[in-house]
Design a protein around this motif. Structure first.
Motif, short mmCIF file in Angstrom:
data_model
loop_
_atom_site.label_atom_id
_atom_site.label_comp_id
_atom_site.label_asym_id
_atom_site.label_seq_id
_atom_site.Cartn_x
_atom_site.Cartn_y
_atom_site.Cartn_z
N PHE A 33 -25.84 7.79 -54.16
CA PHE A 33 -27.17 8.29 -53.86
C PHE A 33 -28.23 7.19 -53.89
O PHE A 33 -29.40 7.45 -53.59
CB PHE A 33 -27.57 9.39 -54.86
CG PHE A 33 -26.77 10.66 -54.74
CD1 PHE A 33 -25.93 10.89 -53.66
CD2 PHE A 33 -26.86 11.64 -55.71
CE1 PHE A 33 -25.19 12.06 -53.54
CE2 PHE A 33 -26.13 12.82 -55.61
CZ PHE A 33 -25.30 13.03 -54.52
N CYS A 34 -27.86 5.97 -54.26
CA CYS A 34 -28.83 4.88 -54.34
C CYS A 34 -29.04 4.24 -52.96
O CYS A 34 -28.13 4.23 -52.13
CB CYS A 34 -28.38 3.82 -55.34
SG CYS A 34 -28.69 4.26 -57.07
N PRO A 35 -30.24 3.69 -52.71
CA PRO A 35 -30.50 3.00 -51.44
C PRO A 35 -29.48 1.88 -51.21
O PRO A 35 -29.09 1.18 -52.14
CB PRO A 35 -31.91 2.44 -51.64
CG PRO A 35 -32.53 3.34 -52.65
CD PRO A 35 -31.43 3.73 -53.58
N PRO A 94 -30.20 4.61 -71.49
CA PRO A 94 -31.12 4.36 -70.37
C PRO A 94 -30.34 4.01 -69.10
O PRO A 94 -29.28 3.39 -69.14
CB PRO A 94 -31.95 3.16 -70.86
CG PRO A 94 -31.80 3.16 -72.35
CD PRO A 94 -30.44 3.71 -72.63
N LEU A 95 -30.90 4.42 -67.98
CA LEU A 95 -30.28 4.16 -66.69
C LEU A 95 -30.98 2.99 -65.99
O LEU A 95 -32.18 2.79 -66.17
CB LEU A 95 -30.36 5.40 -65.80
CG LEU A 95 -29.63 6.65 -66.28
CD1 LEU A 95 -29.97 7.83 -65.38
CD2 LEU A 95 -28.12 6.41 -66.30
N PRO A 96 -30.26 2.26 -65.14
CA PRO A 96 -30.91 1.22 -64.33
C PRO A 96 -31.68 1.87 -63.18
O PRO A 96 -31.43 3.03 -62.83
CB PRO A 96 -29.73 0.40 -63.82
CG PRO A 96 -28.60 1.38 -63.74
CD PRO A 96 -28.80 2.33 -64.91
N SER A 97 -32.61 1.13 -62.58
CA SER A 97 -33.35 1.66 -61.44
C SER A 97 -32.47 1.79 -60.21
O SER A 97 -32.75 2.58 -59.31
CB SER A 97 -34.56 0.78 -61.14
OG SER A 97 -34.13 -0.54 -60.81
N HIS A 110 -32.54 5.38 -59.28
CA HIS A 110 -31.40 5.92 -60.01
C HIS A 110 -31.83 6.51 -61.35
O HIS A 110 -31.19 7.44 -61.85
CB HIS A 110 -30.38 4.80 -60.24
CG HIS A 110 -29.07 5.26 -60.80
ND1 HIS A 110 -28.16 5.99 -60.07
CD2 HIS A 110 -28.52 5.10 -62.05
CE1 HIS A 110 -27.10 6.26 -60.82
NE2 HIS A 110 -27.28 5.73 -62.02
N ASP A 111 -32.91 5.98 -61.93
CA ASP A 111 -33.35 6.42 -63.26
C ASP A 111 -34.50 7.42 -63.20
O ASP A 111 -35.11 7.73 -64.23
CB ASP A 111 -33.76 5.22 -64.11
CG ASP A 111 -34.89 4.41 -63.48
OD1 ASP A 111 -35.20 4.64 -62.28
OD2 ASP A 111 -35.46 3.55 -64.17
N ALA A 112 -34.84 7.94 -62.02
CA ALA A 112 -35.95 8.88 -61.91
C ALA A 112 -35.62 10.21 -62.58
O ALA A 112 -34.46 10.62 -62.64
CB ALA A 112 -36.30 9.11 -60.45
N ARG A 113 -36.64 10.87 -63.09
CA ARG A 113 -36.51 12.21 -63.63
C ARG A 113 -37.85 12.91 -63.47
O ARG A 113 -38.90 12.28 -63.49
CB ARG A 113 -36.04 12.22 -65.08
CG ARG A 113 -36.68 11.23 -66.01
CD ARG A 113 -36.02 11.21 -67.36
NE ARG A 113 -36.15 12.48 -68.06
CZ ARG A 113 -35.42 12.84 -69.11
NH1 ARG A 113 -34.46 12.02 -69.56
NH2 ARG A 113 -35.60 14.00 -69.69
#
Length: 336
Positions: free
Chosen positions: A44-46, A34-37, A109-112
Protein backbone atom coordinates in the motif's frame (compact mmCIF):
# COMPACT_ATOMS: atom_id res chain seq x y z
CA UNK A 1 -23.98 -3.06 40.69
CA UNK A 2 -24.41 -4.89 37.42
CA UNK A 3 -27.58 -4.33 35.43
CA UNK A 4 -29.25 -5.61 32.28
CA UNK A 5 -30.02 -3.14 29.52
CA UNK A 6 -31.94 -3.52 26.27
CA UNK A 7 -30.67 -2.00 23.02
CA UNK A 8 -33.68 -0.16 21.49
CA UNK A 9 -32.29 -0.67 17.97
CA UNK A 10 -31.98 -4.46 18.16
CA UNK A 11 -34.06 -5.43 21.25
CA UNK A 12 -31.03 -7.42 22.41
CA UNK A 13 -30.13 -7.46 26.09
CA UNK A 14 -26.62 -6.83 27.40
CA UNK A 15 -25.14 -7.09 30.87
CA UNK A 16 -23.31 -4.04 32.20
CA UNK A 17 -20.99 -5.47 34.86
CA UNK A 18 -18.33 -2.97 36.04
CA UNK A 19 -17.08 -5.33 38.73
CA UNK A 20 -16.01 -7.92 36.15
CA UNK A 21 -12.68 -6.18 35.71
CA UNK A 22 -10.95 -3.24 37.29
CA UNK A 23 -9.02 -2.41 34.12
CA UNK A 24 -10.63 -4.23 31.23
CA UNK A 25 -9.03 -1.88 28.74
CA UNK A 26 -5.42 -2.25 29.82
CA UNK A 27 -3.00 -3.24 27.07
CA UNK A 28 0.36 -4.99 27.31
CA UNK A 29 3.18 -2.74 28.47
CA UNK A 30 5.04 -0.96 25.74
CA UNK A 31 2.14 -0.88 23.27
CA UNK A 32 2.55 -1.20 19.52
CA UNK A 33 5.91 -0.42 17.96
CA UNK A 34 6.26 2.85 16.00
CA UNK A 35 5.89 2.49 12.26
CA UNK A 36 8.12 4.04 9.56
CA UNK A 37 6.62 6.63 7.19
CA UNK A 38 7.27 4.18 4.35
CA UNK A 39 7.78 0.42 4.33
CA UNK A 40 9.50 -0.91 1.17
CA UNK A 41 7.69 -4.23 1.58
CA UNK A 42 4.19 -2.78 2.02
CA UNK A 43 1.97 -3.10 -1.08
CA UNK A 44 0.00 0.00 0.00
CA UNK A 45 3.03 2.32 0.13
CA UNK A 46 3.93 4.69 -2.75
CA UNK A 47 6.20 3.06 -5.29
CA UNK A 48 4.56 -0.35 -4.78
CA UNK A 49 1.38 0.35 -6.74
CA UNK A 50 2.08 -2.57 -9.08
CA UNK A 51 1.63 -4.95 -6.13
CA UNK A 52 -2.11 -4.19 -5.97
CA UNK A 53 -4.79 -4.85 -8.58
CA UNK A 54 -5.47 -1.94 -10.99
CA UNK A 55 -6.92 1.16 -9.37
CA UNK A 56 -10.63 1.84 -9.25
CA UNK A 57 -10.15 5.41 -8.04
CA UNK A 58 -7.27 7.75 -7.22
CA UNK A 59 -7.32 11.04 -5.30
CA UNK A 60 -4.26 13.19 -5.86
CA UNK A 61 -2.43 15.58 -8.10
CA UNK A 62 0.87 15.85 -9.98
CA UNK A 63 2.78 15.41 -6.71
CA UNK A 64 1.30 11.99 -6.05
CA UNK A 65 -1.77 10.23 -4.71
CA UNK A 66 -3.46 10.85 -1.36
CA UNK A 67 -6.04 8.04 -1.49
CA UNK A 68 -6.28 4.95 -3.69
CA UNK A 69 -9.14 2.47 -4.11
CA UNK A 70 -8.27 -0.98 -5.44
CA UNK A 71 -9.96 -4.39 -5.58
CA UNK A 72 -8.96 -6.60 -2.68
CA UNK A 73 -6.17 -8.94 -3.78
CA UNK A 74 -7.74 -11.73 -1.70
CA UNK A 75 -11.46 -10.97 -2.11
CA UNK A 76 -14.24 -12.59 -0.14
CA UNK A 77 -16.53 -12.28 -3.18
CA UNK A 78 -16.18 -11.94 -6.96
CA UNK A 79 -18.07 -9.57 -9.32
CA UNK A 80 -17.70 -12.12 -12.14
CA UNK A 81 -19.67 -14.78 -10.27
CA UNK A 82 -23.22 -15.75 -11.23
CA UNK A 83 -26.26 -14.57 -9.23
CA UNK A 84 -28.09 -17.82 -9.97
CA UNK A 85 -29.10 -19.80 -6.90
CA UNK A 86 -29.03 -23.56 -6.66
CA UNK A 87 -28.95 -26.09 -3.88
CA UNK A 88 -30.68 -29.19 -2.62
CA UNK A 89 -33.88 -28.57 -0.70
CA UNK A 90 -33.09 -26.62 2.47
CA UNK A 91 -29.39 -26.36 1.54
CA UNK A 92 -29.42 -23.03 -0.30
CA UNK A 93 -26.34 -22.04 -2.23
CA UNK A 94 -25.06 -19.58 -4.85
CA UNK A 95 -21.73 -18.50 -6.23
CA UNK A 96 -19.80 -15.88 -4.28
CA UNK A 97 -21.05 -12.87 -6.22
CA UNK A 98 -20.07 -9.46 -4.92
CA UNK A 99 -17.46 -6.72 -4.84
CA UNK A 100 -14.65 -6.31 -2.31
CA UNK A 101 -12.63 -3.10 -2.39
CA UNK A 102 -9.81 -1.64 -0.31
CA UNK A 103 -9.57 2.10 0.35
CA UNK A 104 -5.93 3.03 1.04
CA UNK A 105 -6.46 6.14 3.12
CA UNK A 106 -3.00 7.73 3.07
CA UNK A 107 0.35 7.28 1.32
CA UNK A 108 2.03 7.36 4.75
CA UNK A 109 2.65 3.94 6.23
CA UNK A 110 2.42 5.34 9.77
CA UNK A 111 -0.73 7.46 9.27
CA UNK A 112 -3.70 7.05 11.60
CA UNK A 113 -6.99 8.94 11.83
CA UNK A 114 -6.39 10.46 15.24
CA UNK A 115 -3.17 12.11 13.95
CA UNK A 116 -4.49 13.24 10.56
CA UNK A 117 -6.00 16.66 9.94
CA UNK A 118 -9.76 17.22 9.74
CA UNK A 119 -9.35 17.88 6.02
CA UNK A 120 -7.50 14.62 5.43
CA UNK A 121 -10.14 12.58 7.27
CA UNK A 122 -12.90 14.48 5.47
CA UNK A 123 -11.37 13.50 2.13
CA UNK A 124 -11.34 9.85 3.23
CA UNK A 125 -14.99 9.80 4.34
CA UNK A 126 -15.85 11.46 1.04
CA UNK A 127 -14.32 8.48 -0.75
CA UNK A 128 -16.26 6.20 1.61
CA UNK A 129 -19.48 7.85 0.44
CA UNK A 130 -18.46 7.67 -3.23
CA UNK A 131 -17.65 3.97 -3.15
CA UNK A 132 -20.71 3.13 -1.06
CA UNK A 133 -22.93 4.92 -3.58
CA UNK A 134 -21.22 3.22 -6.53
CA UNK A 135 -21.59 -0.28 -5.12
CA UNK A 136 -25.19 0.08 -4.00
CA UNK A 137 -26.08 0.88 -7.62
CA UNK A 138 -25.00 -2.59 -8.73
CA UNK A 139 -28.18 -4.40 -9.86
CA UNK A 140 -27.40 -7.47 -7.77
CA UNK A 141 -26.44 -5.58 -4.56
CA UNK A 142 -28.61 -6.13 -1.49
CA UNK A 143 -26.18 -5.19 1.30
CA UNK A 144 -23.14 -2.91 1.28
CA UNK A 145 -20.89 -3.06 4.34
CA UNK A 146 -18.25 -0.36 4.78
CA UNK A 147 -15.81 -0.98 7.61
CA UNK A 148 -12.39 -0.20 8.99
CA UNK A 149 -10.20 -2.64 10.95
CA UNK A 150 -7.43 -1.26 13.15
CA UNK A 151 -5.06 -3.69 14.83
CA UNK A 152 -4.75 -7.48 14.83
CA UNK A 153 -7.53 -7.99 17.39
CA UNK A 154 -9.86 -6.16 14.99
CA UNK A 155 -8.90 -8.41 12.07
CA UNK A 156 -6.42 -6.29 10.15
CA UNK A 157 -3.71 -8.06 8.16
CA UNK A 158 -1.81 -4.98 6.88
CA UNK A 159 -0.97 -2.11 9.24
CA UNK A 160 -0.96 0.57 6.52
CA UNK A 161 -4.09 2.66 7.12
CA UNK A 162 -7.03 1.43 5.04
CA UNK A 163 -10.70 0.55 5.11
CA UNK A 164 -12.82 -1.86 3.08
CA UNK A 165 -16.22 -2.06 1.46
CA UNK A 166 -18.02 -5.26 0.48
CA UNK A 167 -21.23 -5.51 -1.54
CA UNK A 168 -23.16 -8.80 -1.60
CA UNK A 169 -26.36 -10.07 -3.30
CA UNK A 170 -28.09 -11.13 -0.07
CA UNK A 171 -29.25 -9.24 3.01
CA UNK A 172 -26.69 -9.24 5.81
CA UNK A 173 -28.17 -10.69 9.05
CA UNK A 174 -27.16 -7.62 11.10
CA UNK A 175 -28.94 -5.37 8.61
CA UNK A 176 -32.06 -7.52 8.68
CA UNK A 177 -32.22 -7.52 12.48
CA UNK A 178 -31.78 -3.77 12.85
CA UNK A 179 -34.19 -2.94 10.05
CA UNK A 180 -36.88 -5.28 11.39
CA UNK A 181 -36.73 -3.55 14.78
CA UNK A 182 -36.65 -0.11 13.17
CA UNK A 183 -39.69 -0.89 11.00
CA UNK A 184 -41.63 -2.14 14.01
CA UNK A 185 -40.72 1.01 15.97
CA UNK A 186 -41.81 3.21 13.06
CA UNK A 187 -45.11 1.35 12.79
CA UNK A 188 -45.72 2.00 16.50
CA UNK A 189 -44.58 5.64 16.66
CA UNK A 190 -44.24 7.07 13.15
CA UNK A 191 -40.61 7.99 13.90
CA UNK A 192 -37.11 6.60 13.41
CA UNK A 193 -35.78 4.85 16.51
CA UNK A 194 -32.34 6.29 15.74
CA UNK A 195 -33.66 9.86 15.66
CA UNK A 196 -35.47 9.31 18.96
CA UNK A 197 -32.40 7.66 20.44
CA UNK A 198 -30.19 10.58 19.42
CA UNK A 199 -32.52 13.13 21.03
CA UNK A 200 -32.96 11.02 24.18
CA UNK A 201 -29.19 10.74 24.58
CA UNK A 202 -28.80 14.49 23.98
CA UNK A 203 -31.38 15.22 26.71
CA UNK A 204 -29.83 12.74 29.15
CA UNK A 205 -26.36 14.14 28.50
CA UNK A 206 -24.45 11.64 30.62
CA UNK A 207 -23.47 9.42 27.68
CA UNK A 208 -22.71 12.22 25.21
CA UNK A 209 -19.05 12.11 24.18
CA UNK A 210 -18.82 14.97 21.67
CA UNK A 211 -20.91 17.10 19.33
CA UNK A 212 -19.83 19.05 16.26
CA UNK A 213 -22.35 20.70 13.95
CA UNK A 214 -24.66 17.99 12.64
CA UNK A 215 -23.01 15.03 14.43
CA UNK A 216 -23.51 13.70 17.96
CA UNK A 217 -21.21 11.04 19.42
CA UNK A 218 -22.56 8.94 22.30
CA UNK A 219 -21.64 5.87 24.31
CA UNK A 220 -24.93 4.02 23.70
CA UNK A 221 -27.09 3.05 26.67
CA UNK A 222 -26.79 -0.69 25.97
CA UNK A 223 -23.18 -0.75 24.73
CA UNK A 224 -22.10 -4.28 23.88
CA UNK A 225 -18.43 -3.61 24.62
CA UNK A 226 -16.18 -1.19 26.52
CA UNK A 227 -16.01 2.31 25.02
CA UNK A 228 -18.37 1.51 22.14
CA UNK A 229 -19.31 4.83 20.54
CA UNK A 230 -21.91 5.79 17.96
CA UNK A 231 -21.89 8.91 15.78
CA UNK A 232 -25.42 9.95 14.81
CA UNK A 233 -26.41 12.69 12.32
CA UNK A 234 -28.88 15.34 13.42
CA UNK A 235 -30.74 15.31 10.11
CA UNK A 236 -32.72 12.24 9.15
CA UNK A 237 -31.24 10.48 6.14
CA UNK A 238 -31.57 6.74 5.72
CA UNK A 239 -28.65 6.26 3.33
CA UNK A 240 -25.02 7.17 3.95
CA UNK A 241 -24.78 7.77 0.20
CA UNK A 242 -27.00 10.85 0.66
CA UNK A 243 -24.95 12.52 3.40
CA UNK A 244 -23.96 15.98 2.16
CA UNK A 245 -20.52 17.57 2.23
CA UNK A 246 -21.21 19.57 5.40
CA UNK A 247 -22.25 16.41 7.22
CA UNK A 248 -19.12 14.61 6.05
CA UNK A 249 -16.99 17.48 7.36
CA UNK A 250 -18.69 17.21 10.78
CA UNK A 251 -18.37 13.42 10.72
CA UNK A 252 -14.65 13.65 9.97
CA UNK A 253 -14.06 16.02 12.87
CA UNK A 254 -16.03 13.98 15.41
CA UNK A 255 -14.58 10.67 14.21
CA UNK A 256 -11.02 11.94 14.52
CA UNK A 257 -11.68 13.44 17.97
CA UNK A 258 -13.35 10.31 19.32
CA UNK A 259 -10.55 8.07 18.08
CA UNK A 260 -7.99 10.39 19.64
CA UNK A 261 -9.86 10.32 22.94
CA UNK A 262 -10.22 6.53 22.73
CA UNK A 263 -6.48 6.19 22.24
CA UNK A 264 -5.78 8.04 25.51
CA UNK A 265 -8.70 6.85 27.63
CA UNK A 266 -8.60 3.16 26.68
CA UNK A 267 -4.89 2.53 26.10
CA UNK A 268 -4.76 2.74 22.29
CA UNK A 269 -6.97 -0.30 21.64
CA UNK A 270 -7.58 -2.14 18.40
CA UNK A 271 -11.00 -1.23 17.00
CA UNK A 272 -13.48 -1.57 14.16
CA UNK A 273 -15.45 1.24 12.55
CA UNK A 274 -18.68 0.30 10.75
CA UNK A 275 -20.97 2.53 8.67
CA UNK A 276 -24.60 1.47 9.12
CA UNK A 277 -26.92 2.57 6.34
CA UNK A 278 -30.41 2.09 4.98
CA UNK A 279 -31.32 -0.76 2.67
CA UNK A 280 -29.73 -0.77 -0.77
CA UNK A 281 -32.02 0.64 -3.45
CA UNK A 282 -34.29 2.50 -1.00
CA UNK A 283 -32.78 5.86 -0.11
CA UNK A 284 -35.80 7.47 1.57
CA UNK A 285 -36.64 5.12 4.40
CA UNK A 286 -38.45 6.90 7.20
CA UNK A 287 -37.64 4.19 9.72
CA UNK A 288 -33.82 4.12 9.51
CA UNK A 289 -31.07 6.72 10.01
CA UNK A 290 -27.50 6.08 8.86
CA UNK A 291 -24.80 6.27 11.54
CA UNK A 292 -21.25 5.19 12.36
CA UNK A 293 -20.32 2.71 15.07
CA UNK A 294 -16.86 2.59 16.68
CA UNK A 295 -16.26 -0.80 18.31
CA UNK A 296 -13.08 -1.13 20.40
CA UNK A 297 -11.75 -4.66 20.85
CA UNK A 298 -11.26 -4.60 24.61
CA UNK A 299 -13.19 -7.68 25.67
CA UNK A 300 -13.14 -11.28 24.45
CA UNK A 301 -16.31 -13.30 23.96
CA UNK A 302 -16.16 -16.36 26.22
CA UNK A 303 -18.47 -19.22 27.13
CA UNK A 304 -21.42 -17.17 28.39
CA UNK A 305 -21.39 -14.86 25.40
CA UNK A 306 -21.11 -17.71 22.90
CA UNK A 307 -23.76 -19.79 24.66
CA UNK A 308 -26.29 -17.02 25.30
CA UNK A 309 -25.77 -14.59 22.45
CA UNK A 310 -25.56 -11.80 25.04
CA UNK A 311 -22.63 -9.49 25.72
CA UNK A 312 -21.08 -8.67 29.09
CA UNK A 313 -19.67 -5.15 29.12
CA UNK A 314 -17.33 -4.44 32.06
CA UNK A 315 -17.29 -0.66 31.45
CA UNK A 316 -20.54 1.23 32.04
CA UNK A 317 -21.20 3.54 29.07
CA UNK A 318 -21.63 6.48 31.47
CA UNK A 319 -18.09 5.89 32.75
CA UNK A 320 -16.76 5.43 29.23
CA UNK A 321 -18.36 8.70 28.09
CA UNK A 322 -16.88 10.55 31.06
CA UNK A 323 -13.39 9.26 30.34
CA UNK A 324 -13.68 10.09 26.64
CA UNK A 325 -14.97 13.61 27.38
CA UNK A 326 -12.12 14.18 29.82
CA UNK A 327 -9.61 13.06 27.19
CA UNK A 328 -11.17 15.38 24.62
CA UNK A 329 -11.06 18.29 27.05
CA UNK A 330 -7.38 17.73 27.77
CA UNK A 331 -6.61 17.50 24.06
CA UNK A 332 -8.46 20.74 23.32
CA UNK A 333 -6.71 22.55 26.17
CA UNK A 334 -3.36 21.32 24.92
CA UNK A 335 -4.19 22.40 21.35
CA UNK A 336 -5.32 25.81 22.62
Amino acid sequence: MSNLRQDPTTKEWVIIAPRRAQRPHARPEGGPRPLPSRDPGCPFCPGNEAQTPPEILRVGDERGWRIRVVPNLFPAVDPAASPTRDGDGVFGRMEGLGAHEVIIESPRHDARFDEMSDGEVEEVVGVWRERYAALERQPWARSVVLFKNFGPAAGTSLVHIHSQVIAIPVYAPEDLRRHEVAVRYFDDTGRSVYDDLREAERRAGERVVAEAGSMLAVAPFASRGPFETWILPSRHRSSFARADDAELADLARVLREVLRALREAAGDPDFNVVVASGSVGDRDQAHFTWHVRILPRLATAAGFEMGSGMSINPVAPEDAATQLRDSLQRARQHAG
